[in-house]
Design a protein around this motif. Structure first.
Motif, PDB file in Angstrom:
ATOM      1  N   PHE A   1       0.301  -0.930   0.156  1.00  0.00           N
ATOM      2  CA  PHE A   1       0.444  -0.170   0.393  1.00  0.00           C
ATOM      3  C   PHE A   1       1.532   1.591   0.019  1.00  0.00           C
ATOM      4  O   PHE A   1       0.878   2.332  -0.388  1.00  0.00           O
ATOM      5  N   LEU A   2       1.959   1.273   0.746  1.00  0.00           N
ATOM      6  CA  LEU A   2       2.249   2.018   0.641  1.00  0.00           C
ATOM      7  C   LEU A   2       3.799   2.890  -0.538  1.00  0.00           C
ATOM      8  O   LEU A   2       3.666   3.582  -0.638  1.00  0.00           O
ATOM      9  N   ALA A   3       3.204   1.987  -1.145  1.00  0.00           N
ATOM     10  CA  ALA A   3       4.155   2.019  -2.316  1.00  0.00           C
ATOM     11  C   ALA A   3       3.233   1.941  -3.132  1.00  0.00           C
ATOM     12  O   ALA A   3       3.483   2.698  -3.925  1.00  0.00           O
ATOM     13  N   ALA A   4       2.268   1.683  -3.425  1.00  0.00           N
ATOM     14  CA  ALA A   4       1.606   2.154  -4.486  1.00  0.00           C
ATOM     15  C   ALA A   4       0.902   3.479  -4.068  1.00  0.00           C
ATOM     16  O   ALA A   4       0.440   4.403  -5.666  1.00  0.00           O
ATOM     17  N   ALA A   5       0.795   3.790  -3.100  1.00  0.00           N
ATOM     18  CA  ALA A   5       0.733   5.363  -2.870  1.00  0.00           C
ATOM     19  C   ALA A   5       1.159   6.185  -3.330  1.00  0.00           C
ATOM     20  O   ALA A   5       1.667   7.468  -4.323  1.00  0.00           O
ATOM     21  N   LEU A   6       2.866   6.092  -3.185  1.00  0.00           N
ATOM     22  CA  LEU A   6       3.877   6.801  -4.195  1.00  0.00           C
ATOM     23  C   LEU A   6       3.953   6.402  -5.793  1.00  0.00           C
ATOM     24  O   LEU A   6       4.351   7.332  -6.098  1.00  0.00           O
ATOM     25  N   VAL A   7       3.412   5.198  -6.165  1.00  0.00           N
ATOM     26  CA  VAL A   7       3.885   5.472  -7.671  1.00  0.00           C
ATOM     27  C   VAL A   7       2.374   5.906  -8.274  1.00  0.00           C
ATOM     28  O   VAL A   7       2.842   6.305  -9.191  1.00  0.00           O
ATOM     29  N   PHE A   8       1.314   5.952  -7.120  1.00  0.00           N
ATOM     30  CA  PHE A   8      -0.001   7.197  -7.407  1.00  0.00           C
ATOM     31  C   PHE A   8       0.619   8.386  -7.625  1.00  0.00           C
ATOM     32  O   PHE A   8       0.154   9.071  -8.598  1.00  0.00           O
ATOM     33  N   ALA A   9       1.444   8.846  -6.639  1.00  0.00           N
ATOM     34  CA  ALA A   9       1.610  10.859  -6.321  1.00  0.00           C
ATOM     35  C   ALA A   9       3.067  11.090  -7.104  1.00  0.00           C
ATOM     36  O   ALA A   9       2.874  11.757  -8.281  1.00  0.00           O
ATOM     37  N   ILE A  10       3.944  10.246  -7.608  1.00  0.00           N
ATOM     38  CA  ILE A  10       4.619  10.268  -9.061  1.00  0.00           C
ATOM     39  C   ILE A  10       3.564   9.708 -10.259  1.00  0.00           C
ATOM     40  O   ILE A  10       4.400  10.404 -11.275  1.00  0.00           O
ATOM     41  N   GLU A  11       3.211   9.386 -10.701  1.00  0.00           N
ATOM     42  CA  GLU A  11       2.589   9.258 -11.672  1.00  0.00           C
ATOM     43  C   GLU A  11       1.486  10.211 -12.113  1.00  0.00           C
ATOM     44  O   GLU A  11       1.275  10.569 -13.225  1.00  0.00           O
ATOM     45  N   ALA A  12       0.901  10.596 -10.767  1.00  0.00           N
ATOM     46  CA  ALA A  12       0.270  11.814 -11.133  1.00  0.00           C
ATOM     47  C   ALA A  12       0.518  13.296 -11.598  1.00  0.00           C
ATOM     48  O   ALA A  12       0.284  13.999 -12.572  1.00  0.00           O
ATOM     49  N   LEU A  13       1.968  13.179 -10.543  1.00  0.00           N
ATOM     50  CA  LEU A  13       2.909  14.649 -11.302  1.00  0.00           C
ATOM     51  C   LEU A  13       3.603  14.078 -12.326  1.00  0.00           C
ATOM     52  O   LEU A  13       3.755  15.483 -12.941  1.00  0.00           O
ATOM     53  N   GLY A  14       3.596  13.029 -13.063  1.00  0.00           N
ATOM     54  CA  GLY A  14       4.279  12.841 -14.336  1.00  0.00           C
ATOM     55  C   GLY A  14       3.137  13.098 -15.183  1.00  0.00           C
ATOM     56  O   GLY A  14       3.302  13.503 -16.670  1.00  0.00           O
ATOM     57  N   SER A  15       1.337  12.827 -14.965  1.00  0.00           N
ATOM     58  CA  SER A  15       1.089  13.464 -16.008  1.00  0.00           C
ATOM     59  C   SER A  15       0.581  14.660 -16.189  1.00  0.00           C
ATOM     60  O   SER A  15       0.493  14.565 -17.074  1.00  0.00           O
ATOM     61  N   VAL A  16       0.617  15.374 -14.991  1.00  0.00           N
ATOM     62  CA  VAL A  16       0.221  16.654 -14.708  1.00  0.00           C
ATOM     63  C   VAL A  16       1.298  17.145 -15.754  1.00  0.00           C
ATOM     64  O   VAL A  16       1.532  18.138 -16.739  1.00  0.00           O
ATOM     65  N   LEU A  17       2.910  17.109 -15.399  1.00  0.00           N
ATOM     66  CA  LEU A  17       4.217  17.460 -15.882  1.00  0.00           C
ATOM     67  C   LEU A  17       3.986  16.681 -17.627  1.00  0.00           C
ATOM     68  O   LEU A  17       3.884  17.665 -18.603  1.00  0.00           O
ATOM     69  N   SER A  18       3.515  15.952 -18.370  1.00  0.00           N
ATOM     70  CA  SER A  18       2.955  15.657 -19.881  1.00  0.00           C
ATOM     71  C   SER A  18       2.130  16.481 -20.669  1.00  0.00           C
ATOM     72  O   SER A  18       2.230  16.961 -21.182  1.00  0.00           O
ATOM     73  N   GLU A  19       1.415  17.247 -19.556  1.00  0.00           N
ATOM     74  CA  GLU A  19       0.376  18.131 -20.560  1.00  0.00           C
ATOM     75  C   GLU A  19       1.137  20.107 -20.674  1.00  0.00           C
ATOM     76  O   GLU A  19       0.501  20.374 -21.093  1.00  0.00           O
ATOM     77  N   HIS A  20       2.116  19.761 -19.883  1.00  0.00           N
ATOM     78  CA  HIS A  20       2.670  21.033 -20.491  1.00  0.00           C
ATOM     79  C   HIS A  20       3.865  21.351 -21.203  1.00  0.00           C
ATOM     80  O   HIS A  20       4.516  19.969 -21.787  1.00  0.00           O
ATOM     81  N   PRO A  21       3.724  22.261 -22.002  1.00  0.00           N
ATOM     82  CA  PRO A  21       4.276  22.616 -23.705  1.00  0.00           C
ATOM     83  C   PRO A  21       5.989  21.714 -23.189  1.00  0.00           C
ATOM     84  O   PRO A  21       6.510  21.180 -24.174  1.00  0.00           O
ATOM     85  N   VAL A  22       6.728  22.996 -22.114  1.00  0.00           N
ATOM     86  CA  VAL A  22       7.912  22.216 -21.857  1.00  0.00           C
ATOM     87  C   VAL A  22       8.357  21.216 -21.881  1.00  0.00           C
ATOM     88  O   VAL A  22       9.145  20.627 -22.263  1.00  0.00           O
ATOM     89  N   PHE A  23       7.787  20.927 -20.470  1.00  0.00           N
ATOM     90  CA  PHE A  23       8.144  19.436 -19.727  1.00  0.00           C
ATOM     91  C   PHE A  23       7.312  18.016 -20.099  1.00  0.00           C
ATOM     92  O   PHE A  23       7.807  17.109 -19.551  1.00  0.00           O
ATOM     93  N   GLY A  24       6.490  17.953 -21.472  1.00  0.00           N
ATOM     94  CA  GLY A  24       5.414  16.878 -21.876  1.00  0.00           C
ATOM     95  C   GLY A  24       6.674  15.988 -21.621  1.00  0.00           C
ATOM     96  O   GLY A  24       6.161  14.880 -21.137  1.00  0.00           O
ATOM     97  N   LEU A  25       8.414  15.812 -22.535  1.00  0.00           N
ATOM     98  CA  LEU A  25       8.422  14.181 -22.388  1.00  0.00           C
ATOM     99  C   LEU A  25       9.069  14.237 -20.910  1.00  0.00           C
ATOM    100  O   LEU A  25       9.178  12.788 -20.817  1.00  0.00           O
ATOM    101  N   ALA A  26       9.557  15.265 -19.984  1.00  0.00           N
ATOM    102  CA  ALA A  26       9.680  15.227 -19.052  1.00  0.00           C
ATOM    103  C   ALA A  26       8.700  14.057 -17.978  1.00  0.00           C
ATOM    104  O   ALA A  26       9.007  12.831 -17.516  1.00  0.00           O
ATOM    105  N   GLY A  27       7.624  13.950 -18.144  1.00  0.00           N
ATOM    106  CA  GLY A  27       6.431  13.518 -18.090  1.00  0.00           C
ATOM    107  C   GLY A  27       6.518  13.182 -17.757  1.00  0.00           C
ATOM    108  O   GLY A  27       5.925  11.283 -17.497  1.00  0.00           O
ATOM    109  N   LEU A  28       6.140  12.183 -19.649  1.00  0.00           N
ATOM    110  CA  LEU A  28       5.989  10.631 -20.057  1.00  0.00           C
ATOM    111  C   LEU A  28       7.359  10.499 -19.752  1.00  0.00           C
ATOM    112  O   LEU A  28       6.814   8.957 -19.298  1.00  0.00           O
ATOM    113  N   GLY A  29       8.694  10.832 -19.903  1.00  0.00           N
ATOM    114  CA  GLY A  29       9.994   9.965 -19.107  1.00  0.00           C
ATOM    115  C   GLY A  29       9.248   9.545 -17.823  1.00  0.00           C
ATOM    116  O   GLY A  29       9.772   8.100 -16.910  1.00  0.00           O
TER     117      GLY A  29
END
Length: 156
Positions: free
Chosen positions: A44-72
């Motif tokens: 559960f703790l690892a799942a929460a951490l992965v969820f937070a990182i994936e959410a951050l990545g998906s938010v970054l992927s919608e940004h025009p400058v940091f889109g590739l960083a979010g996908l990475g």
């Protein structure tokens, strides 16, 4: 050939029927849905951490400058869970008191179980064990500093 880890619950003897068998390999399901895979395996703790990182990545992927960083970030997280997921499960069980009884290389799970439980009938339980290397502090050899750096526990 795959490696199968046999973990036994606290207080159980070797080759217990309640042993949990974990195949140490890349998991495609964990690669595509790491959050759900971790929840399924009660990390559960690892799942929460992965969820937070994936959410951050998906938010970054919608940004025009940091889109590739979010996908990475999302891809790296998925790859990490797929490669190290079974190790996380073993670590969690070890913290809960389980212990690794054997590590067996076999072609499939049925063969690994046969090798593991075969020792009950033959009485050769002490001949099959994994090799563990001595810890650094128990080794009589002193470790020299690497690349000109100060060695561990050497001090200045």
């Amino acid at each position: 050939m795959a490696t199968f880890l046999f973990l036994i619950p606290p207080g159980a003897k070797s080759q217990d029927e309640k042993a949990r068998i974990i195949r140490d390999r890349f998991s495609w399901i964990a690669f595509f849905v790491p959050f759900i895979w971790l929840l399924w395996h009660r990390a559960f703790l690892a799942a929460a951490l992965v969820f937070a990182i994936e959410a951050l990545g998906s938010v970054l992927s919608e940004h025009p400058v940091f889109g590739l960083a979010g996908l990475g970030i999302c891809l790296a997280t998925n790859l990490l869970v797929a490669l190290e997921g079974p190790t996380m499960i073993v670590a969690g069980l070890t913290r809960a008191g389980w212990r690794v009884d054997a590590a067996i290389s076999a072609n499939d799970r049925a063969t690994a179980e046969e090798i593991y439980y075969m020792d009950i009938t033959t009485g050769e339980a002490e001949t099959r064990r994994t090799v563990s290397l001595p810890a650094a502090e128990t080794s009589p050899r002193r470790h020299a500093p690497m690349l000109g750096l100060v060695g561990f526990k050497e001090g200045r």
